[in-house]
Scaffold this motif. Structure first.
Motif, PDB file in Angstrom:
ATOM      1  N   GLY A  98     -21.137 -20.666  -4.661  1.00  0.00           N
ATOM      2  CA  GLY A  98     -21.970 -20.848  -5.836  1.00  0.00           C
ATOM      3  C   GLY A  98     -22.632 -19.562  -6.266  1.00  0.00           C
ATOM      4  N   GLY A  99     -21.884 -18.464  -6.267  1.00  0.00           N
ATOM      5  CA  GLY A  99     -22.447 -17.176  -6.653  1.00  0.00           C
ATOM      6  C   GLY A  99     -21.938 -16.033  -5.801  1.00  0.00           C
ATOM      7  N   ILE A 100     -21.426 -16.350  -4.645  1.00  0.00           N
ATOM      8  CA  ILE A 100     -20.872 -15.342  -3.751  1.00  0.00           C
ATOM      9  C   ILE A 100     -19.795 -15.997  -2.885  1.00  0.00           C
ATOM     10  CG2 ILE A 100     -22.589 -15.740  -1.940  1.00  0.00           C
ATOM     11  CD1 ILE A 100     -22.480 -12.740  -1.326  1.00  0.00           C
ATOM     12  N   ASP A 101     -18.768 -15.220  -2.556  1.00  0.00           N
ATOM     13  CA  ASP A 101     -17.687 -15.727  -1.710  1.00  0.00           C
ATOM     14  C   ASP A 101     -17.955 -15.365  -0.258  1.00  0.00           C
ATOM     15  OD1 ASP A 101     -16.475 -16.626  -3.948  1.00  0.00           O
ATOM     16  OD2 ASP A 101     -14.855 -15.157  -3.985  1.00  0.00           O
ATOM     17  N   GLY A 102     -17.685 -16.316   0.620  1.00  0.00           N
ATOM     18  CA  GLY A 102     -17.745 -16.071   2.050  1.00  0.00           C
ATOM     19  C   GLY A 102     -16.345 -16.178   2.630  1.00  0.00           C
ATOM     20  N   LEU A 103     -16.096 -15.513   3.747  1.00  0.00           N
ATOM     21  CA  LEU A 103     -14.762 -15.504   4.355  1.00  0.00           C
ATOM     22  C   LEU A 103     -14.684 -16.442   5.556  1.00  0.00           C
ATOM     23  CD1 LEU A 103     -11.875 -14.374   4.730  1.00  0.00           C
ATOM     24  CD2 LEU A 103     -12.889 -12.557   6.119  1.00  0.00           C
ATOM     25  N   VAL A 104     -13.690 -17.317   5.512  1.00  0.00           N
ATOM     26  CA  VAL A 104     -13.348 -18.148   6.670  1.00  0.00           C
ATOM     27  C   VAL A 104     -12.098 -17.527   7.275  1.00  0.00           C
ATOM     28  CG1 VAL A 104     -12.731 -20.432   7.523  1.00  0.00           C
ATOM     29  CG2 VAL A 104     -14.262 -20.213   5.556  1.00  0.00           C
ATOM     30  N   HIS A 105     -12.245 -16.856   8.419  1.00  0.00           N
ATOM     31  CA  HIS A 105     -11.086 -16.243   9.060  1.00  0.00           C
ATOM     32  C   HIS A 105     -10.116 -17.343   9.479  1.00  0.00           C
ATOM     33  CE1 HIS A 105      -8.733 -14.109  12.202  1.00  0.00           C
ATOM     34  NE2 HIS A 105      -8.921 -13.077  11.394  1.00  0.00           N
ATOM     35  N   VAL A 106      -8.824 -17.001   9.531  1.00  0.00           N
ATOM     36  CA  VAL A 106      -7.803 -18.004   9.850  1.00  0.00           C
ATOM     37  C   VAL A 106      -8.105 -18.708  11.165  1.00  0.00           C
ATOM     38  CG1 VAL A 106      -6.295 -16.313  10.981  1.00  0.00           C
ATOM     39  CG2 VAL A 106      -5.311 -18.413   9.994  1.00  0.00           C
ATOM     40  N   SER A 107      -8.733 -17.990  12.110  1.00  0.00           N
ATOM     41  CA  SER A 107      -9.054 -18.591  13.409  1.00  0.00           C
ATOM     42  C   SER A 107     -10.209 -19.580  13.328  1.00  0.00           C
ATOM     43  CB  SER A 107      -9.395 -17.494  14.426  1.00  0.00           C
ATOM     44  OG  SER A 107     -10.558 -16.778  14.015  1.00  0.00           O
ATOM     45  N   GLU A 108     -10.936 -19.596  12.190  1.00  0.00           N
ATOM     46  CA  GLU A 108     -12.081 -20.484  12.022  1.00  0.00           C
ATOM     47  C   GLU A 108     -11.791 -21.654  11.083  1.00  0.00           C
ATOM     48  OE1 GLU A 108     -14.915 -20.480  13.561  1.00  0.00           O
ATOM     49  OE2 GLU A 108     -14.478 -18.698  14.747  1.00  0.00           O
ATOM     50  N   ILE A 109     -10.518 -21.831  10.730  1.00  0.00           N
ATOM     51  CA  ILE A 109     -10.165 -22.914   9.810  1.00  0.00           C
ATOM     52  C   ILE A 109      -9.997 -24.238  10.540  1.00  0.00           C
ATOM     53  CG2 ILE A 109      -8.362 -23.772   8.248  1.00  0.00           C
ATOM     54  CD1 ILE A 109      -7.938 -20.895   7.315  1.00  0.00           C
ATOM     55  N   PRO A 156     -26.577  -8.927   4.266  1.00  0.00           N
ATOM     56  CA  PRO A 156     -27.052  -8.729   2.885  1.00  0.00           C
ATOM     57  C   PRO A 156     -26.687  -7.366   2.317  1.00  0.00           C
ATOM     58  CG  PRO A 156     -28.773  -9.672   4.269  1.00  0.00           C
ATOM     59  CD  PRO A 156     -27.673  -9.219   5.181  1.00  0.00           C
ATOM     60  N   ASP A 157     -26.746  -6.320   3.146  1.00  0.00           N
ATOM     61  CA  ASP A 157     -26.474  -4.970   2.667  1.00  0.00           C
ATOM     62  C   ASP A 157     -25.031  -4.824   2.185  1.00  0.00           C
ATOM     63  OD1 ASP A 157     -29.065  -4.226   3.259  1.00  0.00           O
ATOM     64  OD2 ASP A 157     -28.563  -3.581   5.299  1.00  0.00           O
ATOM     65  N   ARG A 158     -24.109  -5.421   2.907  1.00  0.00           N
ATOM     66  CA  ARG A 158     -22.688  -5.329   2.536  1.00  0.00           C
ATOM     67  C   ARG A 158     -22.242  -6.546   1.727  1.00  0.00           C
ATOM     68  NH1 ARG A 158     -19.596  -4.117   8.041  1.00  0.00           N
ATOM     69  NH2 ARG A 158     -17.881  -3.623   6.620  1.00  0.00           N
ATOM     70  N   GLU A 159     -23.193  -7.467   1.492  1.00  0.00           N
ATOM     71  CA  GLU A 159     -22.923  -8.686   0.731  1.00  0.00           C
ATOM     72  C   GLU A 159     -21.732  -9.453   1.315  1.00  0.00           C
ATOM     73  OE1 GLU A 159     -22.553  -7.716  -3.402  1.00  0.00           O
ATOM     74  OE2 GLU A 159     -24.690  -7.268  -3.623  1.00  0.00           O
ATOM     75  N   ARG A 160     -21.767  -9.643   2.625  1.00  0.00           N
ATOM     76  CA  ARG A 160     -20.693 -10.350   3.317  1.00  0.00           C
ATOM     77  C   ARG A 160     -21.239 -11.539   4.091  1.00  0.00           C
ATOM     78  NH1 ARG A 160     -16.634  -5.701   5.829  1.00  0.00           N
ATOM     79  NH2 ARG A 160     -16.036  -4.766   3.837  1.00  0.00           N
ATOM     80  N   ILE A 161     -20.520 -12.646   3.982  1.00  0.00           N
ATOM     81  CA  ILE A 161     -20.894 -13.857   4.703  1.00  0.00           C
ATOM     82  C   ILE A 161     -19.669 -14.362   5.457  1.00  0.00           C
ATOM     83  CG2 ILE A 161     -21.755 -16.217   4.514  1.00  0.00           C
ATOM     84  CD1 ILE A 161     -23.132 -15.462   1.937  1.00  0.00           C
ATOM     85  N   SER A 162     -19.815 -14.561   6.764  1.00  0.00           N
ATOM     86  CA  SER A 162     -18.730 -15.099   7.580  1.00  0.00           C
ATOM     87  C   SER A 162     -18.966 -16.591   7.770  1.00  0.00           C
ATOM     88  CB  SER A 162     -18.675 -14.401   8.946  1.00  0.00           C
ATOM     89  OG  SER A 162     -18.356 -13.029   8.782  1.00  0.00           O
ATOM     90  N   LEU A 163     -17.897 -17.364   7.573  1.00  0.00           N
ATOM     91  CA  LEU A 163     -18.003 -18.821   7.608  1.00  0.00           C
ATOM     92  C   LEU A 163     -17.016 -19.433   8.592  1.00  0.00           C
ATOM     93  CD1 LEU A 163     -17.997 -19.306   3.718  1.00  0.00           C
ATOM     94  CD2 LEU A 163     -20.022 -19.250   5.200  1.00  0.00           C
TER      95      LEU A 163
END
Length: 411
Positions: free
Chosen positions: A224-235, A262-269
């Motif tokens: 809802g405003g930013i994309d987070g990454l779900v690594h293949v191992s976390e699916i 926040p600094d790199r604007e990265r979210i791991s899911l």
């Protein structure tokens, strides 16, 4: 004499009245009272000038006019600008007047101020043309195709009639040029939502999102405003070769937040952390004594790891593979083999299951059990198996003890 004096006075009064009328010049802004409406034009009396003028329908409004009577009526007083003289008699001639151009001038002034203030304006899309959209902000505005959205749009027809927010990109009143961008508004809104989300979301949160795109290494989920990454191992708890085997773009998914930068604007899911684990209720699914179908996943010097449920592997110790003595599991098993196994022991807390293949086979009369001491020669693999050397020795000793009990004659 009196009559003559009256005539002189009347002449002087008329002269005074004529002198009181101002001269009408091109470009003047005047007030005109609507005297009549005829032939798609309004006849007006120009206040303070003693002359009449006409306002064609197209000069009444910045918008198309179907019926003049819907926007003006006799007696209305309008602010007008003088475009030209159309009468032969300069003293009593008529003038061509425009309300539209005066309104447009005011609109341009307002738009210039909004441009300088950096404001966002709203306007309806009136037409879709080659290269973009036409909008009405009181004057004609143009939105190039590249400035409509922050993503590719193949067909703009659905935009006609919509009222959208725009950022003013370029303005030139003298050339009637107004360039607008809806894309800039969208990008600014997304940037704001991204910062808001980064400030509010934290590790451990469970949120919902939409699969935005898939790659070989994972899935990007729009929160809802930013994309987070779900690594293949976390699916998934079970192994999947590539994200597209389990997901498709547009899927609504529930995800757990693993980390936020926040600094790199990265979210791991993680998706699998929101799903029931493969070891949940394993004591019920694989109770001691249960016979299960499994697949040999890995072979080591001390045994075979067999997958009995997706994501759940148990160990068949080398002493539990065959009644016959074998030096390595490779002598009788291969990776990928389908086998039946019997559950000897279950430890859900440590994710361990001890299995046996030979417990489901009849023991040959001449079979010799492998000596337990040979366990000391087994080498543990680098990856964590969940089993310690003590567990392996214990399972082997337990198996031999049970076999010895089975061989004792009944009292």
């Amino acid at each position: 004499m009196t009559e003559m004096n009256n005539q002189v006075e009347g002449t002087e009064s008329m002269a005074d009245a004529l002198e009181s009328f101002g001269e009408v010049k091109i470009g003047d802004v005047v007030k005109g009272e609507v005297l009549a409406i005829e032939d798609r034009q309004a006849v007006v009396g120009i206040e303070g000038a003693g002359v009449e003028g006409v306002v064609p329908a197209k000069e009444l409004s910045t918008l198309p006019v179907e019926d003049i009577n819907e926007i003006i009526k006799v007696g209305d007083v309008l602010d007008l600008v003088v475009i030209s003289s159309i009468g032969k008699d300069k003293e009593n001639g008529s003038y061509l007047l425009s309300k539209r151009r005066l309104d447009a001038k005011k609109v341009w002034a307002d738009i210039e101020k909004e441009f300088q203030d950096g404001k966002v304006i709203e306007a309806p899309v009136t037409d879709v043309v080659k290269g973009g959209l036409v909008v009405d902000v009181g004057v004609r505005g143009f939105v190039p195709a590249s400035m409509v959205e922050d993503h590719f749009v193949a067909d703009f027809s659905a935009y006609k009639g919509q009222t959208l927010a725009f950022k003013i990109v370029e303005i030139e009143p003298s050339e009637n040029r107004l360039i607008l961008s809806h894309k800039a508004v969208v990008e600014a809104e997304k940037a704001g939502k991204k910062q808001e989300l980064l400030a509010s979301i934290k590790e451990g949160d469970v949120v919902e999102g939409t699969v935005a795109r898939l790659t070989d290494f994972g899935a990007f989920v729009d929160l809802g405003g930013i994309d987070g990454l779900v690594h293949v191992s976390e699916i998934s708890h079970s192994h999947i070769a590539k994200p597209s085997d389990a997901l498709k773009v547009g899927d609504k998914v529930k995800v757990a937040v693993l980390s936020v930068d926040p600094d790199r604007e990265r979210i791991s899911l993680s998706i699998k952390d929101t799903l029931p684990g493969p070891w949940d209720n394993i004591e019920e699914q694989a109770a001691v004594g249960t016979v299960l179908d499994g697949t040999v996943k890995r072979l080591t010097s001390f045994g075979a790891f067999v997958e009995v449920f997706p994501g759940v592997e148990g160990l068949v110790h080398i002493s539990q593979i065959s009644h016959k003595h074998i030096a390595t599991p490779h002598e009788v098993l291969s990776e990928g083999d389908a086998v039946k196994v019997k559950v000897l022991e279950v430890n859900p807390q440590e994710h361990r299951i001890a299995l046996s293949i030979k417990a489901l086979e009849e023991k040959p009369a001449d079979a010799k059990e492998a000596p337990v001491e040979e366990v000391d020669d087994y080498v543990m693999p680098e990856e964590s198996t969940g089993f310690t050397m003590g567990d392996i020795l214990g399972a082997a000793l337990k198996s031999d003890s049970e076999t010895a009990d089975d061989d004792q004659p009944e009292a």
